[in-house]
Design an enzyme around this catalytic site. Structure first.
Site, PDB file in Angstrom:
ATOM      1  N   ASP A 342      10.076  18.674  46.372  1.00 56.47           N
ATOM      2  CA  ASP A 342       9.747  20.334  46.524  1.00 56.47           C
ATOM      3  C   ASP A 342       9.720  21.128  44.931  1.00 56.47           C
ATOM      4  O   ASP A 342      10.919  20.818  44.806  1.00 56.47           O
ATOM      5  CB  ASP A 342      10.728  20.932  47.372  1.00 56.47           C
ATOM      6  CG  ASP A 342      10.572  22.780  47.450  1.00 56.47           C
ATOM      7  OD1 ASP A 342       9.330  22.974  48.194  1.00 56.47           O
ATOM      8  OD2 ASP A 342      10.829  23.046  47.842  1.00 56.47           O
ATOM      9  N   GLU A 378       5.584  17.783  44.293  1.00 55.52           N
ATOM     10  CA  GLU A 378       5.116  19.116  44.162  1.00 55.52           C
ATOM     11  C   GLU A 378       5.409  20.181  42.849  1.00 55.52           C
ATOM     12  O   GLU A 378       5.893  20.622  42.293  1.00 55.52           O
ATOM     13  CB  GLU A 378       5.511  20.203  45.252  1.00 55.52           C
ATOM     14  CG  GLU A 378       4.737  22.011  45.517  1.00 55.52           C
ATOM     15  CD  GLU A 378       5.509  22.230  46.329  1.00 55.52           C
ATOM     16  OE1 GLU A 378       5.328  23.208  46.646  1.00 55.52           O
ATOM     17  OE2 GLU A 378       6.845  22.684  45.806  1.00 55.52           O
TER      18      GLU A 378
END
Length: 706
Positions: A342, A378
């Site tokens: 993330d 990401e």
């Protein structure tokens, strides 16, 4: 109680069958107490007197799995110098393998009194905070082996443990929302029948429900608020939180592996649940604030490139060790098959800028365990210069945000989209070719947990996040969505038919694109969130997947179409090439045709002006199954059928001419303009020069046998 010196490594609580070794790092502490917690609310404190390189440690004979514990750190509480030690706060072990309980929000878990941020709060947090748990590391994995699915055979399915299982009609109530539910045969069979190879789980590291959300009767549903990087989230366990969550997670991984399904974890190493300078003191802040967090020029405050209040200090060797130890633990002890990072751009901020040569990338590259599993970035954060799609090192694959945006633009009818769409369809060579990567570096997706579901993407122009309690200000406002003429739910048959066609278009485009496809859970059922594009706090039926009832006819549904498209991709290597197209014939074959060719709807090869025409929203693509340049695993030549892909993103019906020099006989195998999408049995046959009518906003796939 006997207290032996113990060892400084490994960090955390390590049970060896006779007792437990405890080790914790803090450079700021003057003294650390290990507190063993008892069910009557009392605690036994043991001072950790031995210290090696700022690691305090002790071995306690007879301390068994299930024992709850925490630390009390005596040291400076001087926010102006960046330190916030306070022995009144019971702290979680950063290396805890399991965590029990939940935070009961109140002043006691904060380092200051409410309304007085410069004050010191000496209320005892122990009765109101989470506790670390000693776990038994032994588990019978049997003959478990990692599936090690090659990227070119990978189909990723992003899912939430609770959301995927909470409403499943075939699950016993006690298994819904749990790791055990995830491994239930009915869930596993759905994934295998769908053709999924890899399950990407939204955060399962122990996370915290934010104080603000709890006060608003909401929950942190997504889980991007980690406090325990080694501990499976305890609320997803069906039968206890004193280490049972570890066993249940391992059992789920073992069951999924037996079905040939990999398990990838969505991990949040960029920040913790302790928030900004007004956040709670739960672990890292009270142990050694300045060593764990990136502080501002004024050390009372935090540098935040994540939008969550803090960022971990990626130039600290102890933070880097924590992350690498956590990653290795999940691979070696929990048997997971990879990670999706993330806001991964934050991990590359060794100093301020995103740096692909940062220490984090160096450590991953050389690590013999972590470097061998799937690593997905990401590739952005909210800091300056944080959008880094295409810029991660060669070992990494990336969520391709440009793929998502371009495919959405194409199907909603944006002008001048064809050239960029061609790049995204063929693996985004403009992003990944220069650094030695391949099409498989692109994780392609049109929807994910963050944003509209597939159903909502074709049903809403605007977000509808009122239920989040932020006045509809949260969430992305530019969604590249199109509601097909009516905002929200509709009973207009024409609108519904168009929406169904658009959903088929998105699924088909995803499976026909080079790279690695990722589906979002429930999209195959046309799951809706009622237009909420930021359902991070909706732990309810807004976010949970609604499953068809047992025995419900699935033929002719979006589920049947999705299955057919996934298996079409899996059956044909021309859709999952490991090298970029060359645009020329392949040496060593008798085929003089190029490996790829682009045509106007009139069947003429595309020229520059065709790509740039503002009104152009349609094209055909020839994929030559005889011209796959990469060899098979034993050096053999790979051959496949050839395909002609016809895309009509305009609102009008169009006749597409079949090119005359690329095959005499073709068969239609996909037509999203038909309700079922894929013609049952034998589709219509067409010859070179024939015309194929595509209704507005539809695509067709024609196959020429090898």
């Amino acid at each position: 109680m006997q207290v032996w010196p113990g060892q400084a490594y490994p960090l955390g609580a390590t049970y060896d069958g006779a007792g437990t070794n405890f080790a914790v790092y803090s450079e700021a502490a003057r003294r650390i107490e290990l507190c063993l917690l008892h069910d009557d609310g009392s605690e036994t404190a043991v001072e950790l007197r031995e210290a090696d390189a700022f690691v305090r440690h002790a071995y306690l004979p007879g301390v068994m799995p299930g024992q709850r514990y925490g630390f009390r750190v005596h040291g400076p509480y001087t926010p102006e110098t960046g330190q916030r030690c306070n022995s009144a706060k019971l702290l979680l072990d950063p290396y805890a393998r399991a965590i029990s309980g939940a935070v009961e929000w109140g002043e006691s878990v904060y380092g200051y009194h409410f309304g007085k941020p410069d004050s010191r709060n000496d209320l005892d947090s122990a009765p109101h905070t989470m506790t670390s748990v000693v776990v038994n590391p032994y588990f019978d994995w049997g003959d478990d082996r990692p599936p090690r699915t090659d990227y070119h055979r990978t189909v990723i399915y992003e899912a939430h443990v609770k959301g995927m299982t909470m409403l499943h009609p075939e699950l016993p109530p006690e298994l819904r929302g749990t790791y055990a539910g995830l491994a239930h045969p009915s869930v596993v069979s759905h994934l295998t029948e769908l053709g999924v190879t890899t399950l990407e789980l939204m955060p399962v590291h122990q996370f915290v429900n934010d104080h603000r959300l709890v006060d608003a009767n909401l929950n942190n549903y997504w889980g991007y608020n980690t406090i325990g990087f080694f501990a499976p989230h305890n609320a997803y366990a069906s039968w206890g939180d004193r280490g049972e969550q570890v066993l249940e997670f391992k059992q789920a991984v073992r069951a999924l592996h037996q079905a040939g399904i990999e398990v990838i974890l969505d991990v949040v190493y960029n920040h913790t649940a302790e928030g900004n300078h007004l956040g709670p003191t739960l672990s890292f802040r009270g142990l050694d604030n300045a060593s764990y967090y990136r502080l501002s020029e004024d050390p009372r405050y935090y540098t935040d490139t994540t939008g969550t209040g803090n960022s971990l200090l990626m130039r600290s060797p102890h933070v880097l060790q924590l992350i690498m130890d956590s990653l290795r633990y999940w691979v070696t002890e929990m048997h997971v098959d990879g990670f999706r990072f993330d806001l991964a751009a934050t991990l590359a901020r060794q100093f301020h800028e995103v740096d692909r040569l940062s220490s984090f990338f160096d450590l991953v590259q050389q690590d013999p365990v972590v470097s061998q599993v799937k690593l997905i970035a990401e590739p952005w954060d909210v800091g300056e210069g944080g959008y880094q799609v295409g810029n991660f090192p060669p070992l990494w694959t990336e969520w391709n945000g440009k793929y998502r945006d371009t495919v959405r633009d194409l199907w909603r009818g944006e002008p001048r989209t064809l050239a960029e769409f061609a790049s995204r369809l063929t693996g985004s060579s403009d992003l990944y070719q220069d650094d030695g990567r391949r099409p498989l570096a692109s994780i392609n997706f049109t929807t994910c947990h963050d944003g509209f579901t597939l159903h909502d993407l074709v049903s809403y122009n605007d977000k509808h996040n009122e239920a989040n309690g932020e006045g509809n200000r949260d969430g992305e406002s530019h969604n590249r969505s199109w509601n097909c003429g009516v905002e929200g739910e509709s009973d207009d048959p024409e609108v519904l038919e168009l929406r169904e066609r658009q959903m088929r278009n998105f699924i088909a485009t995803l499976m026909l694109s080079q790279g690695v496809p990722m589906l979002s859970h429930g999209d195959e059922f046309a799951r809706t969130q009622g237009g909420n594009n930021n359902a991070y706090c909706q732990d309810n039926e807004v976010s949970w997947v609604r499953w068809p009832e047992p025995g419900e006819d699935k033929e002719g549904t979006l589920l049947a179409f999705t299955r057919a498209m996934v298996w079409l991709r899996r059956d044909h290597p021309v859709f999952r090439r490991r090298r970029f197209f060359h645009g020329r014939p392949v040496e060593g074959t008798h085929d003089e045709l190029t490996d790829i060719a682009w045509f106007t709807p009139e069947g003429e090869e595309m020229v520059q002006r065709d790509w740039q025409a503002a009104h152009a929203k349609a094209l055909s693509v020839f994929l030559n199954g005889h011209a796959i340049s990469e060899p098979g695993p034993r050096g053999e030549r790979i051959g496949d059928d050839s395909f002609l892909l016809m895309f009509n993103a305009s609102a009008d019906d169009l006749d597409f001419a079949v090119p005359v020099n690329h095959g005499r006989q073709w068969q239609v195998v996909v037509d999203t303009g038909r309700k079922e999408g894929v013609p049952p049995g034998e589709g219509p046959k067409v010859a070179a020069g024939d015309r194929v009518r595509l209704v507005g906003r539809s695509l067709a796939v024609l196959r020429r046998p090898a």
